[in-house]
Design a protein around this motif. Structure first.
Motif, PDB file in Angstrom:
ATOM      1  N   ALA A 187      49.782  45.845  38.692  1.00  0.00           N
ATOM      2  CA  ALA A 187      49.385  44.526  37.597  1.00  0.00           C
ATOM      3  C   ALA A 187      49.777  43.165  39.625  1.00  0.00           C
ATOM      4  CB  ALA A 187      50.786  44.370  36.626  1.00  0.00           C
ATOM      5  N   HIS A 188      51.619  43.984  40.177  1.00  0.00           N
ATOM      6  CA  HIS A 188      52.065  42.978  41.356  1.00  0.00           C
ATOM      7  C   HIS A 188      50.591  43.396  42.184  1.00  0.00           C
ATOM      8  CE1 HIS A 188      55.900  41.862  40.765  1.00  0.00           C
ATOM      9  NE2 HIS A 188      56.335  43.329  39.865  1.00  0.00           N
ATOM     10  N   LEU A 189      49.873  44.193  42.376  1.00  0.00           N
ATOM     11  CA  LEU A 189      48.437  43.769  43.480  1.00  0.00           C
ATOM     12  C   LEU A 189      47.843  43.539  43.017  1.00  0.00           C
ATOM     13  CD1 LEU A 189      49.278  47.841  44.974  1.00  0.00           C
ATOM     14  CD2 LEU A 189      49.876  45.392  46.117  1.00  0.00           C
ATOM     15  N   LYS A 190      47.486  43.050  41.593  1.00  0.00           N
ATOM     16  CA  LYS A 190      46.424  42.713  40.482  1.00  0.00           C
ATOM     17  C   LYS A 190      44.575  43.907  40.776  1.00  0.00           C
ATOM     18  CE  LYS A 190      48.104  37.719  41.467  1.00  0.00           C
ATOM     19  NZ  LYS A 190      49.301  37.917  42.894  1.00  0.00           N
ATOM     20  N   GLU A 191      45.175  44.927  40.595  1.00  0.00           N
ATOM     21  CA  GLU A 191      44.056  45.715  40.805  1.00  0.00           C
ATOM     22  C   GLU A 191      43.873  46.285  39.488  1.00  0.00           C
ATOM     23  OE1 GLU A 191      45.485  48.442  43.686  1.00  0.00           O
ATOM     24  OE2 GLU A 191      45.039  47.814  45.130  1.00  0.00           O
ATOM     25  N   LEU A 251      49.700  40.099  36.092  1.00  0.00           N
ATOM     26  CA  LEU A 251      51.567  39.401  35.809  1.00  0.00           C
ATOM     27  C   LEU A 251      50.711  38.367  34.547  1.00  0.00           C
ATOM     28  CD1 LEU A 251      53.903  40.049  39.020  1.00  0.00           C
ATOM     29  CD2 LEU A 251      53.311  41.768  36.925  1.00  0.00           C
ATOM     30  N   SER A 252      50.169  37.992  34.788  1.00  0.00           N
ATOM     31  CA  SER A 252      50.495  37.079  33.825  1.00  0.00           C
ATOM     32  C   SER A 252      48.673  36.281  33.455  1.00  0.00           C
ATOM     33  CB  SER A 252      50.819  35.576  34.269  1.00  0.00           C
ATOM     34  OG  SER A 252      50.607  35.177  34.635  1.00  0.00           O
ATOM     35  N   LEU A 253      48.287  36.230  32.566  1.00  0.00           N
ATOM     36  CA  LEU A 253      46.622  36.055  32.429  1.00  0.00           C
ATOM     37  C   LEU A 253      46.378  34.226  33.406  1.00  0.00           C
ATOM     38  CD1 LEU A 253      46.013  35.326  28.324  1.00  0.00           C
ATOM     39  CD2 LEU A 253      45.006  36.914  30.167  1.00  0.00           C
ATOM     40  N   ASP A 254      47.725  34.019  33.899  1.00  0.00           N
ATOM     41  CA  ASP A 254      46.994  32.677  34.810  1.00  0.00           C
ATOM     42  C   ASP A 254      46.714  32.997  36.263  1.00  0.00           C
ATOM     43  OD1 ASP A 254      47.741  30.242  33.326  1.00  0.00           O
ATOM     44  OD2 ASP A 254      50.117  30.893  33.509  1.00  0.00           O
ATOM     45  N   GLU A 255      46.837  34.412  36.135  1.00  0.00           N
ATOM     46  CA  GLU A 255      46.646  35.341  37.873  1.00  0.00           C
ATOM     47  C   GLU A 255      45.477  35.186  37.966  1.00  0.00           C
ATOM     48  OE1 GLU A 255      49.063  38.582  38.310  1.00  0.00           O
ATOM     49  OE2 GLU A 255      50.755  37.089  39.097  1.00  0.00           O
ATOM     50  N   VAL A 256      44.566  35.427  36.325  1.00  0.00           N
ATOM     51  CA  VAL A 256      43.103  35.757  36.766  1.00  0.00           C
ATOM     52  C   VAL A 256      41.882  34.642  36.780  1.00  0.00           C
ATOM     53  CG1 VAL A 256      40.961  36.830  34.914  1.00  0.00           C
ATOM     54  CG2 VAL A 256      43.477  37.590  34.233  1.00  0.00           C
ATOM     55  N   GLU A 257      41.130  35.583  37.851  1.00  0.00           N
ATOM     56  CA  GLU A 257      40.654  34.447  38.990  1.00  0.00           C
ATOM     57  C   GLU A 257      38.730  34.342  38.156  1.00  0.00           C
ATOM     58  OE1 GLU A 257      40.623  34.293  42.696  1.00  0.00           O
ATOM     59  OE2 GLU A 257      43.178  33.059  43.021  1.00  0.00           O
ATOM     60  N   ASN A 258      38.155  32.902  37.726  1.00  0.00           N
ATOM     61  CA  ASN A 258      36.582  33.116  37.187  1.00  0.00           C
ATOM     62  C   ASN A 258      36.841  33.938  36.537  1.00  0.00           C
ATOM     63  OD1 ASN A 258      36.509  31.402  39.254  1.00  0.00           O
ATOM     64  ND2 ASN A 258      36.325  32.926  41.419  1.00  0.00           N
ATOM     65  N   PRO A 259      37.135  34.092  35.105  1.00  0.00           N
ATOM     66  CA  PRO A 259      36.604  35.207  34.078  1.00  0.00           C
ATOM     67  C   PRO A 259      35.549  35.283  33.536  1.00  0.00           C
ATOM     68  CG  PRO A 259      38.642  33.457  33.446  1.00  0.00           C
ATOM     69  CD  PRO A 259      38.173  33.279  34.647  1.00  0.00           C
ATOM     70  N   MET A 285      35.408  40.233  29.997  1.00  0.00           N
ATOM     71  CA  MET A 285      35.716  41.085  30.190  1.00  0.00           C
ATOM     72  C   MET A 285      38.009  41.211  29.518  1.00  0.00           C
ATOM     73  SD  MET A 285      37.853  38.940  34.038  1.00  0.00           S
ATOM     74  CE  MET A 285      38.661  39.574  35.371  1.00  0.00           C
ATOM     75  N   THR A 286      37.846  42.653  30.274  1.00  0.00           N
ATOM     76  CA  THR A 286      39.066  43.041  30.291  1.00  0.00           C
ATOM     77  C   THR A 286      40.558  43.011  30.958  1.00  0.00           C
ATOM     78  OG1 THR A 286      37.902  44.240  28.375  1.00  0.00           O
ATOM     79  CG2 THR A 286      40.248  45.041  28.872  1.00  0.00           C
ATOM     80  N   VAL A 287      41.644  42.211  30.488  1.00  0.00           N
ATOM     81  CA  VAL A 287      42.238  42.076  31.794  1.00  0.00           C
ATOM     82  C   VAL A 287      43.664  42.835  30.653  1.00  0.00           C
ATOM     83  CG1 VAL A 287      41.202  40.250  32.894  1.00  0.00           C
ATOM     84  CG2 VAL A 287      43.074  40.155  31.125  1.00  0.00           C
ATOM     85  N   TYR A 288      44.912  43.842  31.366  1.00  0.00           N
ATOM     86  CA  TYR A 288      45.895  44.198  30.903  1.00  0.00           C
ATOM     87  C   TYR A 288      47.390  43.440  31.408  1.00  0.00           C
ATOM     88  CZ  TYR A 288      42.281  47.846  29.967  1.00  0.00           C
ATOM     89  OH  TYR A 288      41.136  47.974  29.472  1.00  0.00           O
ATOM     90  N   ILE A 289      47.510  42.774  30.396  1.00  0.00           N
ATOM     91  CA  ILE A 289      49.062  42.184  31.330  1.00  0.00           C
ATOM     92  C   ILE A 289      50.089  42.982  30.634  1.00  0.00           C
ATOM     93  CG2 ILE A 289      49.829  39.718  31.047  1.00  0.00           C
ATOM     94  CD1 ILE A 289      47.467  39.584  32.095  1.00  0.00           C
ATOM     95  N   ARG A 290      50.817  42.917  32.315  1.00  0.00           N
ATOM     96  CA  ARG A 290      52.164  43.797  31.795  1.00  0.00           C
ATOM     97  C   ARG A 290      53.657  42.764  32.331  1.00  0.00           C
ATOM     98  NH1 ARG A 290      54.754  48.488  31.101  1.00  0.00           N
ATOM     99  NH2 ARG A 290      55.777  48.797  32.618  1.00  0.00           N
ATOM    100  N   ILE A 291      54.553  42.823  31.344  1.00  0.00           N
ATOM    101  CA  ILE A 291      55.475  42.167  30.833  1.00  0.00           C
ATOM    102  C   ILE A 291      56.282  43.144  30.789  1.00  0.00           C
ATOM    103  CG2 ILE A 291      56.796  40.635  29.237  1.00  0.00           C
ATOM    104  CD1 ILE A 291      53.410  39.021  28.752  1.00  0.00           C
ATOM    105  N   GLY A 292      57.219  43.276  31.269  1.00  0.00           N
ATOM    106  CA  GLY A 292      58.550  43.906  31.085  1.00  0.00           C
ATOM    107  C   GLY A 292      57.896  45.636  31.290  1.00  0.00           C
ATOM    108  N   ARG A 293      58.282  46.113  29.963  1.00  0.00           N
ATOM    109  CA  ARG A 293      57.345  47.719  30.061  1.00  0.00           C
ATOM    110  C   ARG A 293      56.741  47.407  29.316  1.00  0.00           C
ATOM    111  NH1 ARG A 293      60.757  52.595  30.661  1.00  0.00           N
ATOM    112  NH2 ARG A 293      60.348  52.785  27.949  1.00  0.00           N
ATOM    113  N   VAL A 305      41.133  36.374  24.147  1.00  0.00           N
ATOM    114  CA  VAL A 305      41.764  36.531  22.804  1.00  0.00           C
ATOM    115  C   VAL A 305      42.881  37.989  22.895  1.00  0.00           C
ATOM    116  CG1 VAL A 305      40.750  38.113  20.690  1.00  0.00           C
ATOM    117  CG2 VAL A 305      39.584  35.606  21.824  1.00  0.00           C
ATOM    118  N   PRO A 306      43.623  38.346  22.119  1.00  0.00           N
ATOM    119  CA  PRO A 306      44.734  39.415  22.456  1.00  0.00           C
ATOM    120  C   PRO A 306      43.937  40.613  21.071  1.00  0.00           C
ATOM    121  CG  PRO A 306      45.805  37.253  21.219  1.00  0.00           C
ATOM    122  CD  PRO A 306      43.901  36.871  21.622  1.00  0.00           C
TER     123      PRO A 306
END
Length: 88
Positions: free
Chosen positions: A34-38, A43-51, A55-63, A76-77
């Motif tokens: 998540a930190h490396l965006k790989e 770390l948040s949906l705001d970091e995803v550029e040009n979805p 597209m499926t993404v994984y957002i890391r929040i705490g554990r 969509v969750p």
């Protein structure tokens, strides 16, 4: 650990020396991705550029890892899992 600055020049052996439970390795891996965006980890949906549609993404929040799919211009969750799932 290297990326976080907690242990510069960290080696795999260094990581294994501080691991207490197997679940820590899974947790740290998700956090690093998540930190490396790989591999679509962020770390948040705001970091995803040009979805793109579907597209499926994984957002890391705490554990926790939250999954989202991009459908018709919206995120969509699609489920969540806690690191505790990997406890032995």
């Amino acid at each position: 650990m290297d990326q976080s600055g907690r242990k510069p020049n960290c080696t795999p052996e260094d990581i294994l020396d501080v691991v207490v439970e197997h679940v820590q390795l899974v947790s740290w891996n998700f956090t690093c991705l998540a930190h490396l965006k790989e591999q679509n980890f962020y770390l948040s949906l705001d970091e995803v550029e040009n979805p793109k549609e579907g597209m499926t993404v994984y957002i890391r929040i705490g554990r926790q890892l939250d999954t989202y799919i991009y459908r018709k211009g919206e995120w969509v969750p699609a489920g969540s899992l806690s690191d505790d799932l990997y406890k032995g």
